[in-house]
Design a protein around this motif. Structure first.
Motif, PDB file in Angstrom:
ATOM      1  N   SER A 225       0.829  -1.196   0.000  1.00 29.98           N
ATOM      2  CA  SER A 225       0.000   0.000   0.000  1.00 29.98           C
ATOM      3  C   SER A 225       0.866   1.250   0.000  1.00 29.98           C
ATOM      4  CB  SER A 225      -0.920   0.002   1.227  1.00 29.98           C
ATOM      5  OG  SER A 225      -0.150   0.053   2.413  1.00 29.98           O
ATOM      6  N   LYS A 226       0.269   2.373  -0.364  1.00 32.86           N
ATOM      7  CA  LYS A 226       0.985   3.648  -0.328  1.00 32.86           C
ATOM      8  C   LYS A 226       1.393   4.007   1.087  1.00 32.86           C
ATOM      9  CE  LYS A 226       1.029   4.795  -4.689  1.00 32.86           C
ATOM     10  NZ  LYS A 226       2.321   4.910  -5.412  1.00 32.86           N
ATOM     11  N   SER A 227       0.539   3.661   2.054  1.00 33.28           N
ATOM     12  CA  SER A 227       0.871   3.954   3.446  1.00 33.28           C
ATOM     13  C   SER A 227       2.138   3.214   3.868  1.00 33.28           C
ATOM     14  CB  SER A 227      -0.294   3.579   4.363  1.00 33.28           C
ATOM     15  OG  SER A 227      -0.584   2.198   4.273  1.00 33.28           O
TER      16      SER A 227
ATOM     17  N   LEU B  88      16.487   5.906  -3.878  1.00 32.69           N
ATOM     18  CA  LEU B  88      16.182   5.156  -5.100  1.00 32.69           C
ATOM     19  C   LEU B  88      16.395   3.657  -4.903  1.00 32.69           C
ATOM     20  CD1 LEU B  88      17.784   7.520  -7.760  1.00 32.69           C
ATOM     21  CD2 LEU B  88      15.367   6.878  -7.649  1.00 32.69           C
ATOM     22  N   LEU B  89      17.479   3.305  -4.210  1.00 29.15           N
ATOM     23  CA  LEU B  89      17.779   1.899  -3.988  1.00 29.15           C
ATOM     24  C   LEU B  89      16.670   1.229  -3.174  1.00 29.15           C
ATOM     25  CD1 LEU B  89      19.753  -0.457  -4.242  1.00 29.15           C
ATOM     26  CD2 LEU B  89      20.878   0.346  -2.150  1.00 29.15           C
ATOM     27  N   VAL B  90      16.248   1.874  -2.094  1.00 33.46           N
ATOM     28  CA  VAL B  90      15.176   1.313  -1.269  1.00 33.46           C
ATOM     29  C   VAL B  90      13.871   1.238  -2.069  1.00 33.46           C
ATOM     30  CG1 VAL B  90      13.768   1.653   0.799  1.00 33.46           C
ATOM     31  CG2 VAL B  90      16.230   2.087   0.882  1.00 33.46           C
ATOM     32  N   PHE B  91      13.600   2.296  -2.848  1.00 33.87           N
ATOM     33  CA  PHE B  91      12.379   2.327  -3.656  1.00 33.87           C
ATOM     34  C   PHE B  91      12.349   1.175  -4.657  1.00 33.87           C
ATOM     35  CE2 PHE B  91       9.988   3.648  -7.412  1.00 33.87           C
ATOM     36  CZ  PHE B  91       8.787   4.018  -6.838  1.00 33.87           C
TER      37      PHE B  91
ATOM     38  N   LEU C 258      11.774  -2.169  -2.932  1.00 34.05           N
ATOM     39  CA  LEU C 258      10.367  -2.332  -2.580  1.00 34.05           C
ATOM     40  C   LEU C 258       9.532  -2.693  -3.801  1.00 34.05           C
ATOM     41  CD1 LEU C 258       9.810   0.616  -0.062  1.00 34.05           C
ATOM     42  CD2 LEU C 258       9.919  -1.827   0.462  1.00 34.05           C
ATOM     43  N   GLN C 259       9.852  -2.076  -4.940  1.00 32.40           N
ATOM     44  CA  GLN C 259       9.133  -2.412  -6.170  1.00 32.40           C
ATOM     45  C   GLN C 259       9.366  -3.863  -6.584  1.00 32.40           C
ATOM     46  OE1 GLN C 259       9.963   0.425  -9.347  1.00 32.40           O
ATOM     47  NE2 GLN C 259       7.933   1.304  -9.001  1.00 32.40           N
ATOM     48  N   ILE C 260      10.621  -4.311  -6.462  1.00 26.00           N
ATOM     49  CA  ILE C 260      10.933  -5.706  -6.798  1.00 26.00           C
ATOM     50  C   ILE C 260      10.166  -6.644  -5.884  1.00 26.00           C
ATOM     51  CG2 ILE C 260      12.761  -7.445  -6.763  1.00 26.00           C
ATOM     52  CD1 ILE C 260      14.698  -5.200  -7.650  1.00 26.00           C
TER      53      ILE C 260
ATOM     54  N   TYR D  54       5.649 -10.565  -5.082  1.00 26.75           N
ATOM     55  CA  TYR D  54       4.444 -11.055  -4.409  1.00 26.75           C
ATOM     56  C   TYR D  54       3.212 -10.948  -5.314  1.00 26.75           C
ATOM     57  CZ  TYR D  54       6.843 -11.647   0.027  1.00 26.75           C
ATOM     58  OH  TYR D  54       7.677 -12.094   1.011  1.00 26.75           O
ATOM     59  N   ALA D  55       3.184  -9.923  -6.165  1.00 27.66           N
ATOM     60  CA  ALA D  55       2.064  -9.811  -7.104  1.00 27.66           C
ATOM     61  C   ALA D  55       2.084 -10.960  -8.102  1.00 27.66           C
ATOM     62  CB  ALA D  55       2.132  -8.474  -7.840  1.00 27.66           C
TER      63      ALA D  55
END
Length: 338
Positions: free
Chosen positions: A3-5, A128-131, A134-136, A141-142
């Motif tokens: 989630s965005k939160s 950027l690295l953390v972002f 998180l996307q990966i 999971y998706a």
């Protein structure tokens, strides 16, 4: 999906860490200075949050407005370049206006002209690295959720197909046997009716479940075997030896019943050649074996083939059943589902 939160919680945690690292690093370099500490703390917190805001909100607006046609790889590089560019603009503006970073704060740096820019670039790269991590994680999971959904849909479709393929001759034969039993005033006719009703009740209920415990499967199988024995008597011999620990594991609904039916369908069952079926647990498998006495011609019916059972296992567990044929036996091994 994250989630965005959740992203914003990570943003505030990383901003909090940056807001402490910035002033502490300078504390050791220039000594204790409350004003200097406060300015660095505010900058570290505000700068990191701005980097996160851009990657969570600002870049999304930029993408939809100007660069929607770009490939995924192109968007990734644009995100990196614009994030670093934004970090430089923030530092440049702050230094020019002397808001938080004052010229005298950089007197002990070897290259004061680029010190703040370097720190800002490192912070932006860390964001950027953390972002990207998180996307990966989100995509992983998706993809797994989508794969699980497809497996479930496939399992449901396979089971619906199997239900439609259940041999209608079995019901016809069962009713004929019941008719004969009633006509002969057989004392087992009442129990036969109850067993038949229980078996078909189980058949109607299992469409709501993709797997059932071995204990439940054996109850359904027991009703099925009772009706078979009424038809074949001593011509059919079934020996079921399932260990207690195996009974708490799972199988696809009616898997054992289908294998027993398959044995009868493809083998001679007669007084001269009784069919012997063994059902037992072996390591982490359930084994169904029968003496091989293949019919010359197999009855023409809607076949519940081994391949269909294998597809159900593959959809549920990703495993295949094992099939072995010797000169004297036909053996099927089903993986236990924990």
């Amino acid at each position: 999906m994250l989630s965005k939160s959740f992203y914003w919680r990570i943003a505030f945690i990383s901003a909090g860490a940056a807001s402490v690292v910035y002033p502490i690093s300078n504390w050791f370099r220039q000594g204790a200075n409350a004003h200097f500490f406060a300015r660095e703390w505010v900058f570290g917190l505000g700068f990191t949050l701005l980097m996160w805001w851009y990657n969570l909100r600002g870049f999304t607006w930029l993408q939809h407005r100007f660069i929607a046609h770009q490939s995924e790889q192109g968007l990734r590089w644009i995100r990196i370049i614009t994030t670093l560019l934004l970090s430089y603009v923030i530092i440049f503006t702050d230094e020019k206006l002397q808001i938080l970073h004052l010229d005298r704060d950089l007197t002990d740096y070897a290259h004061p002209d680029y010190a703040n820019e370097f720190r800002a670039a490192i912070t932006a790269i860390m964001v950027l690295l953390v972002f990207f991590l998180l996307q990966i994680r989100e995509r992983f999971y998706a993809a797994r959720a989508e794969n699980d959904g497809l497996k479930l849909e496939n399992s449901i479709a396979q089971f619906e197909m199997l239900k439609q393929q259940i041999n209608p001759h079995f019901l016809f034969n069962s009713l004929n046997i019941l008719k004969t039993m009633v006509k002969n005033q057989d004392s087992n006719s009442e129990e036969y009716v109850l067993r038949l009703a229980e078996f078909y009740r189980a058949l109607l209920l299992v469409n709501q479940r993709q797997k059932i415990s071995v204990a439940e499967e054996l109850l359904a199988l027991d009703n099925y075997v009772f009706m078979l024995k009424a038809r074949f008597e001593d011509k059919l011999q079934i020996d079921c030896r399932i260990a207690a620990h195996t009974r708490s594991t799972f199988v696809p609904p009616l898997a054992l019943q289908m294998l027993v039916e398959n044995c009868i369908k493809h083998n001679v069952v007669s007084t001269d050649k009784p069919l012997r079926i063994q059902i037992y647990s072996e390591k982490s498998q359930i084994v169904v074996a029968n003496n091989l006495q293949t019919k010359r011609s197999v009855e023409d019916s809607n076949r519940i083939g081994l391949e269909n059972i294998n597809r159900r296992y593959r959809a549920l567990t990703g495993q295949d059943i094992e099939i072995e044929r010797t000169d004297t036996q036909f053996i099927v091994r089903l993986p236990e589902i924990g």
